[in-house]
Design an enzyme around this catalytic site. Sequence first.
Site, mmCIF file in Angstrom:
data_model
loop_
_atom_site.group_PDB
_atom_site.id
_atom_site.type_symbol
_atom_site.label_atom_id
_atom_site.label_comp_id
_atom_site.label_asym_id
_atom_site.label_seq_id
_atom_site.Cartn_x
_atom_site.Cartn_y
_atom_site.Cartn_z
ATOM 1 N N ARG A 148 0.809 -1.218 0.000
ATOM 2 C CA ARG A 148 0.000 0.000 0.000
ATOM 3 C C ARG A 148 0.845 1.272 0.000
ATOM 4 N NH1 ARG A 148 -4.386 -1.566 4.619
ATOM 5 N NH2 ARG A 148 -2.658 -2.859 5.309
ATOM 6 N N LYS A 175 -12.973 9.389 -2.679
ATOM 7 C CA LYS A 175 -12.490 9.158 -1.311
ATOM 8 C C LYS A 175 -11.120 9.773 -1.141
ATOM 9 C CE LYS A 175 -10.408 5.557 0.834
ATOM 10 N NZ LYS A 175 -10.177 4.168 1.291
#
Length: 326
Positions: A97, A201
Site C-alpha cells: 500500500r 475518497k
Amino acid sequence: MRLFALNGSEHLGGAVAKTLGATLDPHEERDFEDGEHKARPLVCVRGEDVYVLHSLAGGDGASANDRLMKLLFFLATCREHGAERVTAVAPYLAYSRKDRQTKARDPVTTRYVAQLFEAVGTDRIITLDVHNISAFQNAFRCETIHVDTRRLFVPVVERLAEGQPVTILSPDGGGVKRAQLLKEHLETDTDLKMGFGFLEKRRSRGVVSGDLFAGEVDGTVVFVVDDMISTGGTMLRAATACRERGAKAVHAIATHGLFSEGVEALFDSDAFDNIVVTDSLPAAAQAKTGHPSARLEIVSAAGLIADALKRLRDGGSICDLLGVES
C-alpha cells in the site's frame, strides 16, 4: 520442483500442492525465547527449482514483519544450499500500500521490500492482486508475476446477480481500473447487463472525506470491488451510499480478507448482502469461524496459484493468468 509452505500458510499451500498432484516438502521452523527463529528445508534443494509460499499479513501472534523475515530467511537458506532458482509465492504481499510519498519525508516501502527480496537472491516473486500493479512491477528488478483473480469472481457475480442488472462499483478513485477490468471480464463471459460507478475518497491523517458519487445504482445489484478488506470502513461507506441511492442488493468482493481490528462493524451491518473474499489469508477462515452470522463467502485461489506454478515449471504461457492481452 520443490514446494514449501511456511507455518501459517500451510492450508493454502497444501491446497496448491494437492491441485498440482504433489505434496508439500517438509521443513523445520523453530522459535527462540528472545523472538529469533530459524527455518530450514528437510530435503535436499541443490539444483532444484524451489517455490516458497507464505502470505505476509500479521495474525496469530506473528506480525507482517515476522512473516516477511521468515520468508526472506528461508529463501536465502535455499539459495545458500544450492537451489538453482528460488521463487517467493506471497499471495498477499505486505507493504504494497505504501508505494509513493504522500506526506513530507514519507517512505516508499514497496521499493524497500523489493530490495530485501533481491538482496537474498530471489529470482522471482508471485503475488495476487497487489494494491498498485504498476508500482509493484516497477519496484522489483527480479521477475514479477502478478496473478489476476478476476476469473474467480465471475461465477460468483453471475450467481448472486440472478439475471438482474448489475453495477460494478469502485469504493474509491484508486480502484477504478480494477473495477473496470472486472466489468469487462463479466461483459465477455456473461449475458448480464452491466453498469459502472465509483466514489470519491480522500484519506488524510486518518480522516476520510469526499462526496462525489458517480454512477447509477437504482434498481441494480451492486458489487463493490476492492483488492482488500481491512477494517471494512471503506466498503461500508460505499454500501451505505448505494443503499441510499436505491440499490436492490449490495455485495462486497475483495481478493484479500485481512479483517483487522474493527471489522466487527462490517460483519454486524445489514448494508451488505454478501462479502466474498479468497483464501489468500488465513484470516478469512478465522473470520468465518469467529463470526458465524456474517454473510461471508470464501472462494479458493489455490487452483489459480497452482496453474501459475505448473505453467512456470513446464515453460507454459501465463499471459492469461496475468490479466494482459497476448
